[in-house]
Design a protein around this motif. Structure first.
Motif, PDB file in Angstrom:
ATOM      1  N   ASP A  63      -6.387   5.464  -2.737  1.00 43.69           N
ATOM      2  CA  ASP A  63      -5.681   4.972  -3.899  1.00 43.69           C
ATOM      3  C   ASP A  63      -6.671   4.577  -5.007  1.00 43.69           C
ATOM      4  N   ALA A  94      -7.263   6.149  -8.734  1.00 41.55           N
ATOM      5  CA  ALA A  94      -7.041   5.322  -9.924  1.00 41.55           C
ATOM      6  C   ALA A  94      -8.314   5.157 -10.742  1.00 41.55           C
ATOM      7  N   GLN A 146     -10.817   3.378  -9.845  1.00 42.42           N
ATOM      8  CA  GLN A 146     -11.360   2.026  -9.656  1.00 42.42           C
ATOM      9  C   GLN A 146     -12.622   2.029  -8.796  1.00 42.42           C
ATOM     10  N   ALA A 177      -1.479  -4.331 -11.054  1.00 43.18           N
ATOM     11  CA  ALA A 177      -2.530  -4.502 -12.056  1.00 43.18           C
ATOM     12  C   ALA A 177      -3.736  -3.632 -11.746  1.00 43.18           C
ATOM     13  N   PHE A 178      -4.172  -3.646 -10.488  1.00 42.77           N
ATOM     14  CA  PHE A 178      -5.455  -3.025 -10.180  1.00 42.77           C
ATOM     15  C   PHE A 178      -5.341  -1.535  -9.927  1.00 42.77           C
ATOM     16  N   SER A 179      -4.212  -1.140  -9.358  1.00 44.87           N
ATOM     17  CA  SER A 179      -4.082   0.260  -8.983  1.00 44.87           C
ATOM     18  C   SER A 179      -3.133   0.993  -9.923  1.00 44.87           C
ATOM     19  N   PRO A 224      -4.642   1.231 -14.290  1.00 44.08           N
ATOM     20  CA  PRO A 224      -5.589   2.300 -14.641  1.00 44.08           C
ATOM     21  C   PRO A 224      -4.920   3.674 -14.706  1.00 44.08           C
ATOM     22  N   ILE A 261      -9.055  -1.799 -16.104  1.00 38.71           N
ATOM     23  CA  ILE A 261      -9.082  -3.210 -15.715  1.00 38.71           C
ATOM     24  C   ILE A 261     -10.047  -3.331 -14.548  1.00 38.71           C
TER      25      ILE A 261
END
Lengths: 301, 220
Positions: free
Chosen positions: A198, A202, A204, B74-76, B79, B85
């Motif tokens: 995930d 994304a 991240q 918010a985190f996944s 974006p 973020i």
């Protein structure tokens, strides 16, 4: 409608009673199922195998989010994969039902130690440290460490991971490995590989590092991700057995040897792994012993 | 017993860096929670219908969604919607805005606890509405909300562990403890010290609240 209603109550009662039976341990003697198929060996009641036969089921701890080893398939609602097949084979040897329970990298050993599960079949690399807490079977699969990145990433080697955000699972061998190979990498430790998946989707994290077979499962789900093909570690998987249970270990090892010799291992490999792996990367049953596997991940200090 | 000390000694750097991250997370979230909470409370009690309504939406949205879900969104989620973020922003924003909803409600109930006659008296004496609030109502309300705010801050400190345990994986006290645990396998020892770390924070805050309660208590 009434029929369904009563059936539900009946099922609930059966579940309740079997939970009670498990909780009360071995003083329950009726043991429900008498699946004494001719070739099933009956084990003495004081061995773990005997107790499992008495209970009529074996609970294996597998991953639920790691295709092709252990996946709770959303389409079928079944837990399936290479690890599940091996666990089912062991259950058949005992003539019992197989139950699965989700065992993540972080909670699988506690679950085995506290008796929630009977065996760990959760893509678990054999290490000396883990060997202190559980017993391992002989290796049943050999994976290699690799790195997964999004398309167009500038990461091409382990060295490139320095300064990058790298995801792996808590309790896996990779937290240590990455700290060693790329000390400047910013580690993100999460519970599940599906969370790493995930996060990389994304944007991240910049990369995910773990066993190539697990990463291959991610590429199958999202072809825009790619493997670097580094194969920078050798990760022999072992079945986790409660510490000190030598009879159980003997039984599991014998069953595993039979699983391999009978060609069942190869069938399972072809079904779950082989079809996703390039022709020149196909592999056979592990040719590494447990002692050699332990030596690959010795204790620190 | 000695294993407990050994684990602490050997992994003190991890524990202390985790505790420091937790402290920073909690302090930053508290500042956001108080600021936003006060603003929202003001909206909820303002004599303007549409402001009440707006404040109500905020409270219901943030109070009725689990913190873990907020963090994942918010985190996944953000974006993917093109809003970049990072870990800290996600952690502080979610914990702060989540707690703000509770704080707004605590402040609002504190204001309502002050007798209606007080407002009427102040207004009829010719004080303006903001001045009535500032000079008459809020000082009395503050006294009644201190215990409630205290509980909310304690809850927030404990909720901060969700940020480390979630997909955000900020290296807070819990996240560090779990990493040490996966290194050593000494569950009891590791999580005993993690609990001690959280207790250090919560007990300090408890003492502070006691002090404030005494400081503002009405002598009877």
């Amino acid at each position: 409608m009434n029929g369904t209603h009563w059936r539900l109550i009946a099922v609930a009662m059966v579940v309740f009673v079997s939970v009670l039976a498990v909780a009360c341990g071995d003083d329950e003697d009726d043991g429900g199922e008498e699946t004494t198929a001719t070739e099933v060996e009956q084990f003495p009641a004081d061995t773990t195998m005997g107790k499992i036969q008495e209970a009529g089921e074996i609970t294996i701890g597998v991953k639920y989010d790691v295709p092709p080893f252990g996946l709770n398939n959303p389409q079928t609602g079944e837990v399936e994969g290479f690890d599940v097949d091996l666990g089912t084979y062991i259950a058949e040897k005992l003539g019992v039902e197989v139950q699965t329970r989700e065992a993540t990298s972080d909670n699988r050993i506690p679950l085995l130690v506290d008796g929630t599960i009977d065996l760990i079949l959760s893509t678990m690399t054999i290490t000396e440290e883990r060997d202190l807490e559980v017993d391992f079977s002989e290796p049943y699969y050999v994976a290699n460490g690799d790195v997964l990145v999004p398309e167009g990433s500038d990461i091409q080697s382990l060295d490139d991971l320095n300064g990058k955000r790298v995801c792996t699972a808590l309790g896996s061998t990779y937290a240590d490995t990455i700290e060693k190979e790329a000390p400047q990498a910013e580690l993100r430790l999460v519970d599940l590989y599906s969370e790493c998946f995930d996060l990389v989707q994304a944007g991240q994290v910049d990369a995910v590092s773990t066993d190539n077979v697990i990463l291959t499962g991610m590429v199958i789900q999202d072809p825009t991700l790619q493997l670097l093909g580094l194969d920078y570690t050798t990760e022999p998987y072992g079945i986790g057995i409660p510490e000190g249970d030598t009879e159980m270990k003997q039984f599991v090892d014998d069953t595993l040897a039979e699983y391999i010799d009978s060609g069942t291992w190869q069938e399972a490999y072809d079904e779950w792994v082989g079809q996703y792996v390039a022709e020149d990367q196909q592999q056979g049953p592990p040719d590494i012993t447990l002692d050699e596997a332990i030596a690959l991940f010795p204790l620190e200090k | 017993m000695s294993e407990f000390w050994e684990v602490l000694q050997e992994h003190l750097p991890e524990f202390s860096s985790g505790l420091w991250v937790t402290i920073r997370l909690v302090v930053a979230s508290f500042l956001i929670a108080m600021t936003v909470g006060t603003l929202v409370a003001a909206m909820r009690i303002a004599p303007l219908r549409w402001l009440n309504w707006l404040g109500g939406i905020y409270v219901e949205a943030f109070r009725n969604v689990p913190l873990l879900v907020l963090l994942i969104i918010a985190f996944s989620g953000l974006p993917r919607a093109g809003v970049p973020i990072d870990q800290w922003q996600a952690g502080i924003a979610c914990l702060g805005l989540y707690t703000a909803a509770y704080i707004a409600e605590a402040l609002r109930s504190g204001v309502f606890a002050v007798g209606k006659g007080q407002i009427e008296a102040a207004l009829s004496l010719g004080l303006t509405y903001p001045r009535t609030m500032r000079k008459i109502i809020l000082p009395q309300a503050a006294r009644t909300v201190i215990p409630a705010l205290g509980s909310l801050v304690l809850a927030m400190i404990k909720n901060s562990a969700i940020v480390g345990g979630s997909i955000v994986a900020l290296s807070d006290l819990l996240n560090q403890a779990r990493e040490v645990n996966s290194d050593t396998g000494q569950y009891n020892e590791v999580f005993f010290w993690a609990a001690v770390g959280f207790l250090l924070l919560t007990l300090t805050v408890t003492l502070l609240i006691r002090y404030l309660e005494r400081r503002f208590e009405i002598r009877r």
